[in-house]
Design a protein around this motif. Structure first.
Motif, PDB file in Angstrom:
ATOM      1  N   PHE A 322     -97.037  47.218   9.887  1.00  0.00           N
ATOM      2  CA  PHE A 322     -97.185  45.868  10.441  1.00  0.00           C
ATOM      3  C   PHE A 322     -95.813  45.255  10.755  1.00  0.00           C
ATOM      4  O   PHE A 322     -95.715  44.346  11.571  1.00  0.00           O
ATOM      5  CB  PHE A 322     -97.941  44.969   9.465  1.00  0.00           C
ATOM      6  CG  PHE A 322     -99.437  45.185   9.465  1.00  0.00           C
ATOM      7  CD1 PHE A 322    -100.207  44.755  10.538  1.00  0.00           C
ATOM      8  CD2 PHE A 322    -100.073  45.808   8.405  1.00  0.00           C
ATOM      9  CE1 PHE A 322    -101.583  44.951  10.553  1.00  0.00           C
ATOM     10  CE2 PHE A 322    -101.441  46.010   8.407  1.00  0.00           C
ATOM     11  CZ  PHE A 322    -102.205  45.576   9.481  1.00  0.00           C
ATOM     12  N   GLY A 323     -94.763  45.752  10.104  1.00  0.00           N
ATOM     13  CA  GLY A 323     -93.423  45.266  10.391  1.00  0.00           C
ATOM     14  C   GLY A 323     -92.968  45.619  11.799  1.00  0.00           C
ATOM     15  O   GLY A 323     -92.165  44.907  12.399  1.00  0.00           O
ATOM     16  N   CYS A 324     -93.469  46.726  12.331  1.00  0.00           N
ATOM     17  CA  CYS A 324     -93.061  47.157  13.687  1.00  0.00           C
ATOM     18  C   CYS A 324     -93.942  46.547  14.773  1.00  0.00           C
ATOM     19  O   CYS A 324     -93.621  46.673  15.955  1.00  0.00           O
ATOM     20  CB  CYS A 324     -93.085  48.680  13.787  1.00  0.00           C
ATOM     21  SG  CYS A 324     -91.714  49.471  12.923  1.00  0.00           S
ATOM     22  N   THR A 325     -95.053  45.922  14.392  1.00  0.00           N
ATOM     23  CA  THR A 325     -95.951  45.341  15.402  1.00  0.00           C
ATOM     24  C   THR A 325     -95.974  43.813  15.330  1.00  0.00           C
ATOM     25  O   THR A 325     -96.746  43.178  16.041  1.00  0.00           O
ATOM     26  CB  THR A 325     -97.397  45.866  15.228  1.00  0.00           C
ATOM     27  OG1 THR A 325     -97.818  45.640  13.874  1.00  0.00           O
ATOM     28  CG2 THR A 325     -97.495  47.336  15.559  1.00  0.00           C
ATOM     29  N   ALA A 326     -95.137  43.248  14.466  1.00  0.00           N
ATOM     30  CA  ALA A 326     -95.138  41.785  14.317  1.00  0.00           C
ATOM     31  C   ALA A 326     -94.332  41.129  15.442  1.00  0.00           C
ATOM     32  O   ALA A 326     -93.252  41.598  15.797  1.00  0.00           O
ATOM     33  CB  ALA A 326     -94.540  41.395  12.960  1.00  0.00           C
ATOM     34  N   GLY A 327     -94.868  40.080  15.983  1.00  0.00           N
ATOM     35  CA  GLY A 327     -94.150  39.306  17.002  1.00  0.00           C
ATOM     36  C   GLY A 327     -93.807  40.135  18.220  1.00  0.00           C
ATOM     37  O   GLY A 327     -94.678  40.710  18.868  1.00  0.00           O
ATOM     38  N   ALA A 328     -92.521  40.216  18.517  1.00  0.00           N
ATOM     39  CA  ALA A 328     -92.068  40.986  19.680  1.00  0.00           C
ATOM     40  C   ALA A 328     -91.945  42.468  19.361  1.00  0.00           C
ATOM     41  O   ALA A 328     -91.465  43.238  20.180  1.00  0.00           O
ATOM     42  CB  ALA A 328     -90.730  40.455  20.170  1.00  0.00           C
ATOM     43  N   GLY A 329     -92.404  42.852  18.154  1.00  0.00           N
ATOM     44  CA  GLY A 329     -92.308  44.255  17.758  1.00  0.00           C
ATOM     45  C   GLY A 329     -90.894  44.606  17.338  1.00  0.00           C
ATOM     46  O   GLY A 329     -89.941  43.861  17.580  1.00  0.00           O
ATOM     47  N   SER A 330     -90.764  45.758  16.671  1.00  0.00           N
ATOM     48  CA  SER A 330     -89.461  46.132  16.129  1.00  0.00           C
ATOM     49  C   SER A 330     -89.322  47.649  16.163  1.00  0.00           C
ATOM     50  O   SER A 330     -90.276  48.372  15.908  1.00  0.00           O
ATOM     51  CB  SER A 330     -89.348  45.632  14.682  1.00  0.00           C
ATOM     52  OG  SER A 330     -88.084  45.917  14.143  1.00  0.00           O
ATOM     53  N   SER A 331     -88.123  48.085  16.494  1.00  0.00           N
ATOM     54  CA  SER A 331     -87.840  49.518  16.498  1.00  0.00           C
ATOM     55  C   SER A 331     -86.350  49.685  16.260  1.00  0.00           C
ATOM     56  O   SER A 331     -85.613  48.700  16.187  1.00  0.00           O
ATOM     57  CB  SER A 331     -88.215  50.138  17.847  1.00  0.00           C
ATOM     58  OG  SER A 331     -87.236  49.787  18.812  1.00  0.00           O
ATOM     59  N   CYS A 332     -85.910  50.935  16.172  1.00  0.00           N
ATOM     60  CA  CYS A 332     -84.474  51.164  16.004  1.00  0.00           C
ATOM     61  C   CYS A 332     -83.693  50.737  17.246  1.00  0.00           C
ATOM     62  O   CYS A 332     -82.476  50.643  17.205  1.00  0.00           O
ATOM     63  CB  CYS A 332     -84.203  52.624  15.664  1.00  0.00           C
ATOM     64  SG  CYS A 332     -84.763  53.054  14.005  1.00  0.00           S
TER      65      CYS A 332
END
Lengths: 339, 109
Positions: A322-332
């Motif tokens: 869920f940390g990678c799909t929250a808001g604008a998303g997140s990745s390296c």
């Protein structure tokens, strides 16, 4: 208000499976599926947990006291895989990867094999003995440098990364600028990483990037190419912080409620494969730190890797996803949805 | 039990139970106000934080402190916004002193 009502708990043995279902269900309820793309474009190599810093948010739990580092033999297996399978990108991380004796060989051999090489460089490591020539080494190899700097002010940066880190980081940025990194037209890419200094989500990447560029230029005369905003993952040291401060439930609820279906297609686990210091394979560096390997039935080690096995395959997920799909998303590579 | 419960903030949607039509209208308006426009989200979050302090609403203070962080503001900027709200409240009280002066003057020789 959000329809996400699941409150997953990470790392509590019995609840990991339940939380996993919750993430998969949440993706499914948006009418989506999460599977690997046709090709593994990036091999992300975590050479170990040794670091000259001990940041409060570190999902690796890296520090100067850690001894788990990649052997020369495992590095050779990775180089062999890079030569054989021609990954577009080799992304080297840690810990501070430069402290591994095989680091420069990994960079040089990967570049010789034609790969684009990213180094997750923490800036301050260039002041460690024997590392003084890192800017020149990076330039000679044409690597892309990605460096954490959680804020453009000393107080916030030192609160997360340790006393004195901000000023050393600025000195390191000046040295990188001096050899051309982050300087327009040089072709030498220097990207910074913003992590929230606490239990909250990152701001819009484009907005905070403009602030960083303006403030770092005005206050310190340094420049860089892009700023990546990365969400803090509820893993290891950051999870300990959440629990110690009574923020775990609230933070997890925030991640779940901020689920953005538009982020799913751009998740890095679709095109990236992560390998740890022993050669074991994972769908991402976060899974690696939770000891969640690639799904059973797939090759588990870099020595057995074959890209054809991974095309279109299932991805191992859990509540931290869920940390990678929250808001604008997140990745390296920062946020995955344009702000 | 306190009059103010932290968890109530996440239960705000419960206010839509009895007149959902009114609540939906409110939410549509409220959310539209938050979007980037002539003012940025960050500027609007700082205004929200200042107003929250002027109103002394603990829910709003909590929500807008988070919004300010998540739109990239730092404590220095947030504290300036709070001082603006406080200065206006102080100034508004102080200028009413003229009402008192007027009242006294009216009945004084």
């Amino acid at each position: 208000m959000s329809e996400g009502k699941v409150l997953p708990v990470v790392n509590a043995d019995a609840s990991v499976a339940r939380a996993h279902v919750s993430f998969v269900e949440r993706v499914g309820s948006a009418g989506l599926t999460l599977r690997r793309a046709g090709a593994v474009e990036t091999l992300q190599v975590n050479v170990g947990k040794l670091c000259n810093q001990a940041c409060k948010h570190c999902h690796v739990d890296a520090s100067p006291k850690r001894t788990e580092i990649m052997s020369g033999e495992t590095a050779a297996q990775i180089i062999e895989a890079v030569r054989r399978f021609r990954f577009q990108t080799v992304d080297i991380t840690g810990g501070a990867p430069e402290l591994n004796p095989s680091f420069r060989r990994l960079v040089i051999e990967s570049r010789d094999a034609g790969a684009h090489v990213i180094v997750r460089h923490n800036l301050t490591v260039m002041f460690e003995p024997g590392q003084e020539d890192l800017p020149e080494f990076f330039r000679a190899q044409g690597v892309e440098v990605v460096s954490s700097l959680p804020y453009f002010l000393e107080q916030q940066t030192d609160a997360q990364r340790g006393h004195g880190v901000f000023n050393k980081s600025v000195e390191a940025l000046k040295r990188l600028n001096a050899v051309g990194y982050g300087v327009e037209g040089s072709g030498l890419a220097l990207h910074l990483v913003y992590n929230p200094v606490g239990a909250f989500l990152p701001p819009a990447q484009s907005a905070i990037e403009a602030d960083f560029k303006r403030e770092l230029r005005a206050r310190h005369g340094v420049s860089f190419n892009s700023l990546y905003t990365i969400t803090n993952m509820p893993i290891k040291r950051f999870l300990d912080y959440l629990r110690r401060t009574g923020n775990e439930e609230r933070y997890m609820r925030k991640l779940v409620e901020a689920f953005n279906p538009q982020a799913v297609a751009g998740l890095m686990c679709r095109t990236l494969l992560s390998v740890d210091w022993t050669g074991r394979l994972y769908d991402c560096d976060f899974n690696q730190m939770l000891d969640l390997g690639v799904p059973a039935g797939l090759p588990q080690s870099i020595a057995d890797f074959d890209p054809r096995d991974f095309a279109g395959r299932e991805i191992t997920t859990a509540a931290h996803c869920f940390g990678c799909t929250a808001g604008a998303g997140s990745s390296c590579g920062g946020s995955v949805v344009a702000s | 039990m306190s009059y103010y419960e932290e968890d109530d903030l996440s239960r705000f949607a419960d206010m839509g139970k009895h007149r959902p039509d009114l609540f939906e209208k409110f939410m549509a308006w409220y959310q539209a106000c938050q979007e980037d426009g002539a003012l940025s989200r960050r500027e609007k979050a700082l205004i929200g934080l200042a107003v929250a302090h002027a109103l002394q609403c603990p829910y709003c203070i909590d929500a807008y402190a988070q919004s300010c962080l998540e739109s990239g503001s730092n404590m220095e900027q947030m504290t300036e916004a709070i001082h603006m709200a406080s200065a206006l409240r102080g100034g508004a009280a102080l200028i009413h002193g003229l009402q008192a002066h007027n009242s006294v003057n009216k009945v004084s020789m």
